[in-house]
Enzyme design. Structure first.
Site, PDB file in Angstrom:
ATOM      1  N   ARG A 157      -9.519   1.390   9.153  1.00  0.00           N
ATOM      2  CA  ARG A 157      -8.753   0.200   9.318  1.00  0.00           C
ATOM      3  C   ARG A 157     -10.003  -0.817  10.187  1.00  0.00           C
ATOM      4  O   ARG A 157      -9.739  -1.988  10.278  1.00  0.00           O
ATOM      5  CB  ARG A 157      -7.553   0.253  10.187  1.00  0.00           C
ATOM      6  CG  ARG A 157      -6.307  -0.326   9.584  1.00  0.00           C
ATOM      7  CD  ARG A 157      -5.250  -0.158  10.588  1.00  0.00           C
ATOM      8  NE  ARG A 157      -4.109  -0.848  10.271  1.00  0.00           N
ATOM      9  CZ  ARG A 157      -3.104  -0.440   9.488  1.00  0.00           C
ATOM     10  NH1 ARG A 157      -3.021   0.577   8.831  1.00  0.00           N
ATOM     11  NH2 ARG A 157      -1.964  -1.285   9.649  1.00  0.00           N
TER      12      ARG A 157
ATOM     13  N   LYS B 104       0.667  -1.174   0.056  1.00  0.00           N
ATOM     14  CA  LYS B 104      -0.185   0.147  -0.144  1.00  0.00           C
ATOM     15  C   LYS B 104       0.748   1.332  -0.147  1.00  0.00           C
ATOM     16  O   LYS B 104       0.466   2.033  -0.699  1.00  0.00           O
ATOM     17  CB  LYS B 104      -0.968   0.005   1.206  1.00  0.00           C
ATOM     18  CG  LYS B 104      -1.940  -1.145   1.484  1.00  0.00           C
ATOM     19  CD  LYS B 104      -2.759  -1.230   2.639  1.00  0.00           C
ATOM     20  CE  LYS B 104      -2.068  -1.334   3.866  1.00  0.00           C
ATOM     21  NZ  LYS B 104      -1.353  -2.427   4.131  1.00  0.00           N
TER      22      LYS B 104
ATOM     23  N   ARG C  72      -0.446  -8.424  13.726  1.00  0.00           N
ATOM     24  CA  ARG C  72      -1.132  -7.475  12.679  1.00  0.00           C
ATOM     25  C   ARG C  72      -1.951  -8.021  11.658  1.00  0.00           C
ATOM     26  O   ARG C  72      -2.920  -7.790  11.207  1.00  0.00           O
ATOM     27  CB  ARG C  72       0.092  -6.855  11.978  1.00  0.00           C
ATOM     28  CG  ARG C  72       0.726  -5.768  13.199  1.00  0.00           C
ATOM     29  CD  ARG C  72       2.035  -5.031  12.793  1.00  0.00           C
ATOM     30  NE  ARG C  72       2.369  -4.455  11.558  1.00  0.00           N
ATOM     31  CZ  ARG C  72       3.404  -4.293  10.719  1.00  0.00           C
ATOM     32  NH1 ARG C  72       4.280  -4.727  11.671  1.00  0.00           N
ATOM     33  NH2 ARG C  72       3.363  -3.783   9.603  1.00  0.00           N
TER      34      ARG C  72
ATOM     35  N   ARG D  18      11.777  -5.560   4.858  1.00  0.00           N
ATOM     36  CA  ARG D  18      11.257  -4.016   4.821  1.00  0.00           C
ATOM     37  C   ARG D  18      12.448  -2.961   5.526  1.00  0.00           C
ATOM     38  O   ARG D  18      12.791  -3.289   6.536  1.00  0.00           O
ATOM     39  CB  ARG D  18       9.823  -3.678   5.298  1.00  0.00           C
ATOM     40  CG  ARG D  18       9.665  -2.146   5.315  1.00  0.00           C
ATOM     41  CD  ARG D  18       8.036  -1.601   5.302  1.00  0.00           C
ATOM     42  NE  ARG D  18       7.460  -2.289   6.302  1.00  0.00           N
ATOM     43  CZ  ARG D  18       6.205  -2.301   6.398  1.00  0.00           C
ATOM     44  NH1 ARG D  18       5.394  -1.839   5.480  1.00  0.00           N
ATOM     45  NH2 ARG D  18       5.586  -2.766   7.364  1.00  0.00           N
TER      46      ARG D  18
ATOM     47  N   ARG E 231      11.593  -1.221  11.130  1.00  0.00           N
ATOM     48  CA  ARG E 231      10.679  -0.639  12.269  1.00  0.00           C
ATOM     49  C   ARG E 231      10.442  -1.618  13.144  1.00  0.00           C
ATOM     50  O   ARG E 231      10.639  -2.864  13.145  1.00  0.00           O
ATOM     51  CB  ARG E 231       9.169  -0.611  11.474  1.00  0.00           C
ATOM     52  CG  ARG E 231       8.951   0.678  10.574  1.00  0.00           C
ATOM     53  CD  ARG E 231       7.882   0.532   9.799  1.00  0.00           C
ATOM     54  NE  ARG E 231       6.725   0.259  10.393  1.00  0.00           N
ATOM     55  CZ  ARG E 231       5.537  -0.116   9.921  1.00  0.00           C
ATOM     56  NH1 ARG E 231       5.172   0.243   8.513  1.00  0.00           N
ATOM     57  NH2 ARG E 231       4.396  -0.643  10.247  1.00  0.00           N
TER      58      ARG E 231
END
Ligand code: ADP
Ligand code: ADP
Length: 221
Positions: free
Chosen positions: A92, A17, A174, A130, A163
């Site tokens: 969300r 996204k 998540r 990531r 992160r």
């Protein structure tokens, strides 16, 4: 009516996204509004909102609706959002989706909801690899989208970091939170005829190509 364009990007964490929102931002001249980025910005600047958000983000839980909705409303009131925005990571859950409908109703409501699909296994590979630029927020992947120099951002030479919430354990929660709270939005937007599914397993360029085709079909870009 003061008509504005609002895209809501849906998809599991890691679906792409943010990556696609940044491309759309450049192409359409609409700002990317990422609630995750806004919380991280607050955290970096040690605001009380940042402190509050951290306790939820560390566990992979959703930050309470009231503060999240208010933060988005404030962000959309800024000058650069005068023609609309690309929402990444918001809404969300159903409560946020309903609040967003109210917020955007004076401007013609939500324009389109691209759903970027991806398996959990692939999402896990994407998130654990990531890396994000500490200064500009550009997103890389150690394997699928590496920077030209390891650990350094191509755009502004900032330091790349991982992160805190991109660990395997937090990602599992998540994903769980996504299926439980966010996935009902698929039905919500489908019923409003706003949903458009895209195969997120394709390359970054291919997903972008499909998104552009979609916007052309809907005569949005
Ligand atoms: P990803 O795109 O990888 O899922 P985000 O950066 O969008 O990650 O979100 C990181 C964290 O920020 C979430 O796990 C959650 O704690 C918080 N967050 C982001 N957006 C929202 C939202 N709309 N509502 C509540 N919490 C949010
Ligand atoms: P999200 O915002 O949905 O959590 P991101 O855009 O941050 O997802 O992408 C998650 C990770 O996967 C990043 O490391 C990014 O570089 C990488 N990525 C994004 N799209 C693709 C793709 N189509 N193919 C391979 N890797 C991708």
């Amino acid at each position: 009516m003061d008509r504005r364009t609002f895209f809501v990007l849906l998809g599991v964490p890691g679906a792409g996204k943010g990556t696609q929102a940044k491309m759309l931002e450049e192409h359409l001249g609409l700002p990317q509004v990422s609630t995750g980025d806004l919380f991280r910005y607050n955290l970096k600047n040690s605001t009380s909102l940042g402190q509050l958000a951290k306790s939820y983000m560390d566990k992979g839980e959703l930050v309470p609706d009231e503060v999240t909705i208010q933060m988005v409303e404030d962000r959309l009131g800024m000058d650069d959002a005068a023609r609309g925005a690309i929402l990444d990571g918001f809404p969300r859950n159903l409560m946020q989706a309903e609040a967003f409908d109210e917020m955007t109703a004076p401007f013609g409501g939500v324009s389109l909801v691209p759903l970027i699909t991806l398996s959990d296994e692939e999402a896990m590979r994407r998130i654990t690899g990531r890396r994000v630029c500490r200064s500009c927020g550009a997103v890389y992947h150690i394997e699928f989208n590496p920077p030209s120099r390891e650990g350094i951002c191509d755009r502004d030479a900032g330091e790349l970091y991982q992160r805190d919430d991109d660990s395997e354990e937090t990602v599992r929660n998540r994903l769980y939170v996504y299926y439980k709270q966010t996935s009902p939005l698929i039905g919500y937007y489908y019923a409003k005829k706003l949903l458009a599914e895209l195969d997120g397993g394709l390359s970054i360029e291919q997903v972008q190509g499909r998104l552009m085709e979609l916007l052309a079909e809907k005569e949005i870009a």
